[in-house]
Design an enzyme around this catalytic site. Sequence first.
Site, PDB file in Angstrom:
ATOM      1  N   SER A  24       0.821  -1.217   0.000  1.00 36.30           N
ATOM      2  CA  SER A  24       0.000   0.000   0.000  1.00 36.30           C
ATOM      3  C   SER A  24       0.851   1.262   0.000  1.00 36.30           C
ATOM      4  O   SER A  24       0.322   2.369  -0.016  1.00 36.30           O
ATOM      5  CB  SER A  24      -0.926   0.004   1.222  1.00 36.30           C
ATOM      6  OG  SER A  24      -0.176  -0.156   2.412  1.00 36.30           O
ATOM      7  N   THR A 156     -39.297  28.139  -9.009  1.00 28.76           N
ATOM      8  CA  THR A 156     -39.600  26.781  -8.563  1.00 28.76           C
ATOM      9  C   THR A 156     -39.845  26.010  -9.861  1.00 28.76           C
ATOM     10  O   THR A 156     -40.365  26.582 -10.837  1.00 28.76           O
ATOM     11  CB  THR A 156     -40.855  26.714  -7.671  1.00 28.76           C
ATOM     12  OG1 THR A 156     -41.962  27.250  -8.390  1.00 28.76           O
ATOM     13  CG2 THR A 156     -40.663  27.505  -6.376  1.00 28.76           C
ATOM     14  N   HIS A 157     -39.444  24.761  -9.898  1.00 31.79           N
ATOM     15  CA  HIS A 157     -39.519  23.975 -11.141  1.00 31.79           C
ATOM     16  C   HIS A 157     -38.738  24.635 -12.280  1.00 31.79           C
ATOM     17  O   HIS A 157     -39.046  24.412 -13.446  1.00 31.79           O
ATOM     18  CB  HIS A 157     -40.964  23.753 -11.600  1.00 31.79           C
ATOM     19  CG  HIS A 157     -41.908  23.400 -10.491  1.00 31.79           C
ATOM     20  ND1 HIS A 157     -42.181  22.106 -10.112  1.00 31.79           N
ATOM     21  CD2 HIS A 157     -42.617  24.186  -9.642  1.00 31.79           C
ATOM     22  CE1 HIS A 157     -43.033  22.106  -9.101  1.00 31.79           C
ATOM     23  NE2 HIS A 157     -43.309  23.354  -8.777  1.00 31.79           N
ATOM     24  N   SER A 278     -13.219  27.510 -26.649  1.00 28.93           N
ATOM     25  CA  SER A 278     -13.390  26.311 -27.464  1.00 28.93           C
ATOM     26  C   SER A 278     -12.341  26.329 -28.557  1.00 28.93           C
ATOM     27  O   SER A 278     -11.982  27.393 -29.074  1.00 28.93           O
ATOM     28  CB  SER A 278     -14.784  26.311 -28.085  1.00 28.93           C
ATOM     29  OG  SER A 278     -14.802  25.509 -29.248  1.00 28.93           O
ATOM     30  N   LYS A 284     -16.878  31.120 -27.853  1.00 27.17           N
ATOM     31  CA  LYS A 284     -17.258  30.439 -26.611  1.00 27.17           C
ATOM     32  C   LYS A 284     -16.534  30.943 -25.380  1.00 27.17           C
ATOM     33  O   LYS A 284     -15.360  31.289 -25.405  1.00 27.17           O
ATOM     34  CB  LYS A 284     -16.996  28.932 -26.751  1.00 27.17           C
ATOM     35  CG  LYS A 284     -17.868  28.278 -27.790  1.00 27.17           C
ATOM     36  CD  LYS A 284     -19.260  28.027 -27.269  1.00 27.17           C
ATOM     37  CE  LYS A 284     -19.337  26.615 -26.735  1.00 27.17           C
ATOM     38  NZ  LYS A 284     -20.678  26.285 -26.265  1.00 27.17           N
ATOM     39  N   ASN A 286     -16.688  29.055 -21.851  1.00 27.60           N
ATOM     40  CA  ASN A 286     -17.315  27.921 -21.187  1.00 27.60           C
ATOM     41  C   ASN A 286     -17.060  27.911 -19.686  1.00 27.60           C
ATOM     42  O   ASN A 286     -15.957  28.225 -19.239  1.00 27.60           O
ATOM     43  CB  ASN A 286     -16.810  26.609 -21.805  1.00 27.60           C
ATOM     44  CG  ASN A 286     -17.290  26.434 -23.240  1.00 27.60           C
ATOM     45  OD1 ASN A 286     -18.360  26.927 -23.595  1.00 27.60           O
ATOM     46  ND2 ASN A 286     -16.487  25.774 -24.060  1.00 27.60           N
ATOM     47  N   GLU A 291     -18.721  23.070 -14.323  1.00 28.58           N
ATOM     48  CA  GLU A 291     -19.135  21.733 -14.784  1.00 28.58           C
ATOM     49  C   GLU A 291     -18.342  20.628 -14.088  1.00 28.58           C
ATOM     50  O   GLU A 291     -18.883  19.590 -13.719  1.00 28.58           O
ATOM     51  CB  GLU A 291     -18.956  21.632 -16.303  1.00 28.58           C
ATOM     52  CG  GLU A 291     -19.872  22.569 -17.066  1.00 28.58           C
ATOM     53  CD  GLU A 291     -19.514  22.607 -18.543  1.00 28.58           C
ATOM     54  OE1 GLU A 291     -18.726  23.494 -18.933  1.00 28.58           O
ATOM     55  OE2 GLU A 291     -19.984  21.743 -19.287  1.00 28.58           O
ATOM     56  N   TYR A 318      -9.456  -6.097  13.121  1.00 33.63           N
ATOM     57  CA  TYR A 318      -8.885  -5.634  11.866  1.00 33.63           C
ATOM     58  C   TYR A 318      -8.958  -6.714  10.788  1.00 33.63           C
ATOM     59  O   TYR A 318      -8.730  -7.886  11.045  1.00 33.63           O
ATOM     60  CB  TYR A 318      -7.415  -5.229  12.083  1.00 33.63           C
ATOM     61  CG  TYR A 318      -6.720  -4.787  10.809  1.00 33.63           C
ATOM     62  CD1 TYR A 318      -6.830  -3.481  10.364  1.00 33.63           C
ATOM     63  CD2 TYR A 318      -5.993  -5.693  10.034  1.00 33.63           C
ATOM     64  CE1 TYR A 318      -6.214  -3.076   9.185  1.00 33.63           C
ATOM     65  CE2 TYR A 318      -5.378  -5.301   8.855  1.00 33.63           C
ATOM     66  CZ  TYR A 318      -5.495  -3.986   8.437  1.00 33.63           C
ATOM     67  OH  TYR A 318      -4.890  -3.593   7.272  1.00 33.63           O
ATOM     68  N   GLN A 323      -7.449  -1.821   4.387  1.00 31.98           N
ATOM     69  CA  GLN A 323      -6.410  -1.089   3.659  1.00 31.98           C
ATOM     70  C   GLN A 323      -7.007  -0.372   2.442  1.00 31.98           C
ATOM     71  O   GLN A 323      -6.423   0.573   1.921  1.00 31.98           O
ATOM     72  CB  GLN A 323      -5.305  -2.050   3.235  1.00 31.98           C
ATOM     73  CG  GLN A 323      -4.155  -1.407   2.518  1.00 31.98           C
ATOM     74  CD  GLN A 323      -2.958  -2.338   2.438  1.00 31.98           C
ATOM     75  OE1 GLN A 323      -2.240  -2.531   3.403  1.00 31.98           O
ATOM     76  NE2 GLN A 323      -2.738  -2.927   1.262  1.00 31.98           N
ATOM     77  N   LYS A 326      -8.093   3.883   2.206  1.00 29.66           N
ATOM     78  CA  LYS A 326      -7.326   5.120   2.046  1.00 29.66           C
ATOM     79  C   LYS A 326      -7.479   5.798   0.695  1.00 29.66           C
ATOM     80  O   LYS A 326      -7.727   6.999   0.622  1.00 29.66           O
ATOM     81  CB  LYS A 326      -5.854   4.848   2.342  1.00 29.66           C
ATOM     82  CG  LYS A 326      -5.590   4.700   3.837  1.00 29.66           C
ATOM     83  CD  LYS A 326      -4.230   4.159   4.103  1.00 29.66           C
ATOM     84  CE  LYS A 326      -4.167   3.057   5.121  1.00 29.66           C
ATOM     85  NZ  LYS A 326      -5.167   2.008   5.114  1.00 29.66           N
TER      86      LYS A 326
HETATM   87  N1  ARG Z   1      -1.171  -1.225   5.531  1.00 29.86           N
HETATM   88  C1  ARG Z   1      -2.143  -1.647   6.489  1.00 29.86           C
HETATM   89  C2  ARG Z   1      -3.447  -0.876   6.318  1.00 29.86           C
HETATM   90  O1  ARG Z   1      -3.433   0.062   5.600  1.00 29.86           O
HETATM   91  C3  ARG Z   1      -1.612  -1.424   7.851  1.00 29.86           C
HETATM   92  C4  ARG Z   1      -2.144  -2.357   8.873  1.00 29.86           C
HETATM   93  C5  ARG Z   1      -1.678  -3.718   8.598  1.00 29.86           C
HETATM   94  N2  ARG Z   1      -1.924  -4.596   9.671  1.00 29.86           N
HETATM   95  C6  ARG Z   1      -1.796  -5.906   9.516  1.00 29.86           C
HETATM   96  N3  ARG Z   1      -2.000  -6.625  10.530  1.00 29.86           N
HETATM   97  N4  ARG Z   1      -1.480  -6.413   8.361  1.00 29.86           N
HETATM   98  O2  ARG Z   1      -4.482  -1.192   6.837  1.00 29.86           O
END
Ligand code: ARG
Length: 459
Positions: A24, A156-157, A278, A284, A286, A291, A318, A323, A326
């Site tokens: 990761s 409205t509308h 454009s 134009k 724009n 948008e 966990y 993971q 993120k």
């Molecule tokens: N890279 C992991 C995550 O983003 C960190 C935690 C990993 N923990 C584990 N027991 N493998 O969640």
Amino acid sequence: TSNAMWGGRFAAGPDAVMEAINASVSFDRRLAAQDIAGSRAHAAMLAATGILSHSDAEAIREGLLTVLSEIEGGRFEFSPALEDIHMNVEARLKEIVGEAAGRLHTARSRNDQVATDFRLWVRDQIDAADAGLAALQRALLAQAEAGADWVMPGFTHLQTAQPVTWGHHMLAYVEMFGRDRGRLADARRRLNECPLGAAALAGTGFPIDREMTARELGFDRPMANSLDAVSDRDFALEFLSAASICAMHLSRLSEELVIWASAQFRFVRLSDRFSTGSSIMPQKRNPDAAELIRAKIGRILGATVALFTVMKGLPLAYSKDMQEDKEQVFDAADSLMLSLAAMEGMVRDMDANRTALEAAAGHGFSTATDLADWLVRELGLPFREAHHVTGRLVAAAEARGCDLPDLSLAEMQAAHPGITEAVFEVLGVHNSVASRKSYGGTAPDRVREQVAAWKERLG
Ligand code: ARG
């Protein structure tokens, strides 16, 4: 060769595909500053509680600052073999300070570590979003103040309804973005508890001081349950949910700007700085930024749905599924911050076309309600009958191809003999908005009060 951090029981290293799906660090490197802050607090706590010697703790804390400066200076080599930011930092720390680095992970797991890092990161984003929203509110407020008494059609509308003031319309968005800030503040309050010290899931036998690390990292208190601490991602979901509602508001304002900037409306002119041309049509201008902001909710709401889907059905505590939290949050946060900045710039720079607004305000029989109200007030008609009489006058004006104030008194009296010359006063758009003085109404006096109140609140 097996993994340097956890490879003790392994004879062989991971398959290349295993490494690819597992690593990761390509994205969680964005948690570097938070990871190092968390580790520095943890090391200080380990020393304060006598679990780690003060000299080791000092070496670790100093070494972590070196790692941070290497990362910030772009001089750090991230290794996918070391999976994530946490192990990349620790491995480099070992190169810098030697054996002491291996003591940092005492009474800690990557599970509480990543939960802590991510909370810190999301907390920063909440604060940044709040600042971006405040700036946008100020830009809207400046528009509201300049045009507190400019009239425009209220819809409205998307059909002409009643005249409103430009300031009132701008303030409607100030209110919406104020609620967005409230939601973020609520989320921040619940987020602000520290998972560090939950260790893998069960807590630890070491005599750690969780109050101390919590305080050190700006949290209000440690989280009360170690299982919850490592498995909870509510804080990210709350941020994403608040971000989604905010993105929805931004999308609505964007839609209005797109409509208003069109040649058919000409309510606003966006500045050159926030317009594009454009490649084929030379005329134009724009509203691309509007948008794009209108579309960003697709990513932000998408991230919200994605993380809900990742989390649903996960058993305590966990799981590696988490993971996948993120990238969604990173992308949503980036999209939100960019949208807020672009919207603030667009609103700050845009020129409302007072003349076009006022001309449009009078079209489409926008004061028909004022006429009906006049019949109730002056002639004592029941509102339903007044509505009917007014409807006949609208039909008469439509047949003649004119607006209500263009009808003659005789034409008025054909619909109801009691109508007098005085009726023409309420048919003007300025009188119309000035009369709507009820609390929260569009009258310029009310708008000025709200502008003053918001100025005070925004400081
Ligand atoms: N890279 C992991 C995550 O983003 C960190 C935690 C990993 N923990 C584990 N027991 N493998 O969640």
